[in-house]
Design an enzyme around this catalytic site. Structure first.
Site, PDB file in Angstrom:
ATOM      1  N   THR A  14       1.099  -0.017   1.146  1.00  0.00           N
ATOM      2  CA  THR A  14       1.964   1.005   0.564  1.00  0.00           C
ATOM      3  C   THR A  14       2.349   2.037   1.611  1.00  0.00           C
ATOM      4  OG1 THR A  14      -0.014   2.194  -0.120  1.00  0.00           O
ATOM      5  CG2 THR A  14       0.982   0.735  -1.748  1.00  0.00           C
ATOM      6  N   SER A 241      -4.530  10.948   0.515  1.00  0.00           N
ATOM      7  CA  SER A 241      -3.497   9.937   0.261  1.00  0.00           C
ATOM      8  C   SER A 241      -2.197  10.482   0.826  1.00  0.00           C
ATOM      9  CB  SER A 241      -3.350   9.698  -1.240  1.00  0.00           C
ATOM     10  OG  SER A 241      -2.869  10.888  -1.842  1.00  0.00           O
ATOM     11  N   LYS A 242      -1.210   9.615   0.834  1.00  0.00           N
ATOM     12  CA  LYS A 242       0.091  10.057   1.333  1.00  0.00           C
ATOM     13  C   LYS A 242       0.572  11.273   0.551  1.00  0.00           C
ATOM     14  CE  LYS A 242       2.123   6.280   1.010  1.00  0.00           C
ATOM     15  NZ  LYS A 242       3.031   5.230   0.702  1.00  0.00           N
ATOM     16  N   GLN A 243       0.240  11.275  -0.769  1.00  0.00           N
ATOM     17  CA  GLN A 243       0.733  12.340  -1.650  1.00  0.00           C
ATOM     18  C   GLN A 243       0.139  13.706  -1.284  1.00  0.00           C
ATOM     19  OE1 GLN A 243      -0.239   9.275  -2.821  1.00  0.00           O
ATOM     20  NE2 GLN A 243       1.904   8.691  -3.015  1.00  0.00           N
ATOM     21  N   ASN A 244      -1.072  13.740  -0.731  1.00  0.00           N
ATOM     22  CA  ASN A 244      -1.631  15.056  -0.404  1.00  0.00           C
ATOM     23  C   ASN A 244      -1.805  15.266   1.106  1.00  0.00           C
ATOM     24  OD1 ASN A 244      -3.970  13.693   0.166  1.00  0.00           O
ATOM     25  ND2 ASN A 244      -5.033  14.297  -1.689  1.00  0.00           N
TER      26      ASN A 244
END
Ligand code: GLU
Length: 293
Positions: A14, A241-244
């Site tokens: 991902t 994660s990429k999101q944080n």
């Protein structure tokens, strides 16, 4: 017992590896080497909408820069649908899997009608609506018929764990309504097919283990031993994660990235060549398997 050690690192492509995923990769590699075992990479690309083109190649390149090279050629789950299909067919033939017509909304309404309103932030447990048939509704997904009772298992780092899957999760999905294979089925079929004896992965996946044990039992395959490695946390205290804010690993400085990952595993920093650093960590690997496990 007896089976030679086979481990794996199973990234979902991902995005590139980041500091968190490198910890899981390093932990699984060190554990395999310390046990004189074989280590492989499996690209878990069944959830195609979440996959990023090229991320698989980038991950393999990042791993190689860090000295972590699959002993056998890597495998891609997207090439293994026939295995998942035959496992599902077997479960269906044995009455252990069944088709389900429920949408998310149907599930929430059924839970509310049973007086089990949805808990925020948690996946709604499946209320069992289609266990006894579709009653003329069209099949959307396929689910495992989960037996009642608490599933117990032992984690090499977290100790004894248990989960009442039938109550907390319910009959879980094996083939999704969008036609994609569910992670649980793919991972269990692949671990069994590849003869994986030791699963070493991030602690965020620990809660999947009880489901995977049930699926292994239903399929009549061996259960590997499990070690869930510590997570790297993002600025918001959640798993990195990429999101944080996770940044892709800096390929120019693999030892720096490895030292950060090693510190999370309680291993001391190393200087010099990557291969020597890895060897030093193998010698100090703290998560040893007792004989006969
Ligand atoms: N593909 C999963 C992930 O990247 C890991 C699966 C596993 O190790 O069991 O989160």
């Amino acid at each position: 017992m007896g089976a030679p050690y086979r481990g794996r690192f199973a990234p979902s492509p991902t995005g590139p590896l980041h500091a968190g995923s490198l910890v899981a990769a390093l932990a699984s590699w060190l554990d395999a080497r310390r046990h004189g075992g074989v280590w492989g990479v499996r690209i878990e690309d069944v959830d195609t909408p979440r996959c990023v083109p090229g991320a698989d190649r980038l991950i393999l390149e990042q791993l190689a820069r860090c000295g972590l090279v699959s002993d056998a050629p890597p495998v891609w789950q997207s090439a293994r649908s026939a295995l998942y299909r035959s496992a599902l067919d077997r479960l269906v033939a044995q009455g252990r899997a069944y088709p389900c017509a429920c949408s998310r909304k149907d599930i929430e309404q059924a839970l509310a009608a049973q007086g089990r309103p949805r808990v925020r932030g948690q996946e709604a447990p499946y209320p069992g609506t289609c266990r006894d048939g579709l009653h003329g509704r069209p099949a959307r997904a396929w689910r495992l018929r989960v037996p009642d009772g608490v599933v117990h298992w032992q984690d090499r780092r977290l100790g004894p764990r248990q989960q009442d899957v039938s109550h907390e999760v319910g009959d879980f999905v094996l083939l999704r309504a969008d036609g994609l294979w569910a992670y649980q089925l793919a991972v269990v079929v692949d671990d069994a097919d590849q003869g994986i004896t030791h699963v070493v992965r991030g602690e965020d996946l620990a809660d999947n283990t009880a489901r995977q044990l049930l699926l292994q039992r239903a399929l009549g395959v061996a259960t590997p031993s499990y070690l869930h490695a510590p997570l790297v946390l993002g600025a918001n205290g959640e798993k990195l994660s990429k999101q944080n804010g996770a940044q892709p690993l800096d390929l120019a400085e693999p030892l720096r990235a490895l030292n950060e990952a090693a510190a999370v595993l309680g291993l001391p920093p190393q200087t010099g060549a990557v291969a020597a650093a890895l060897a030093a960590w193998v010698a100090r690997w703290p998560f040893l398997q007792s004989r006969g496990d």
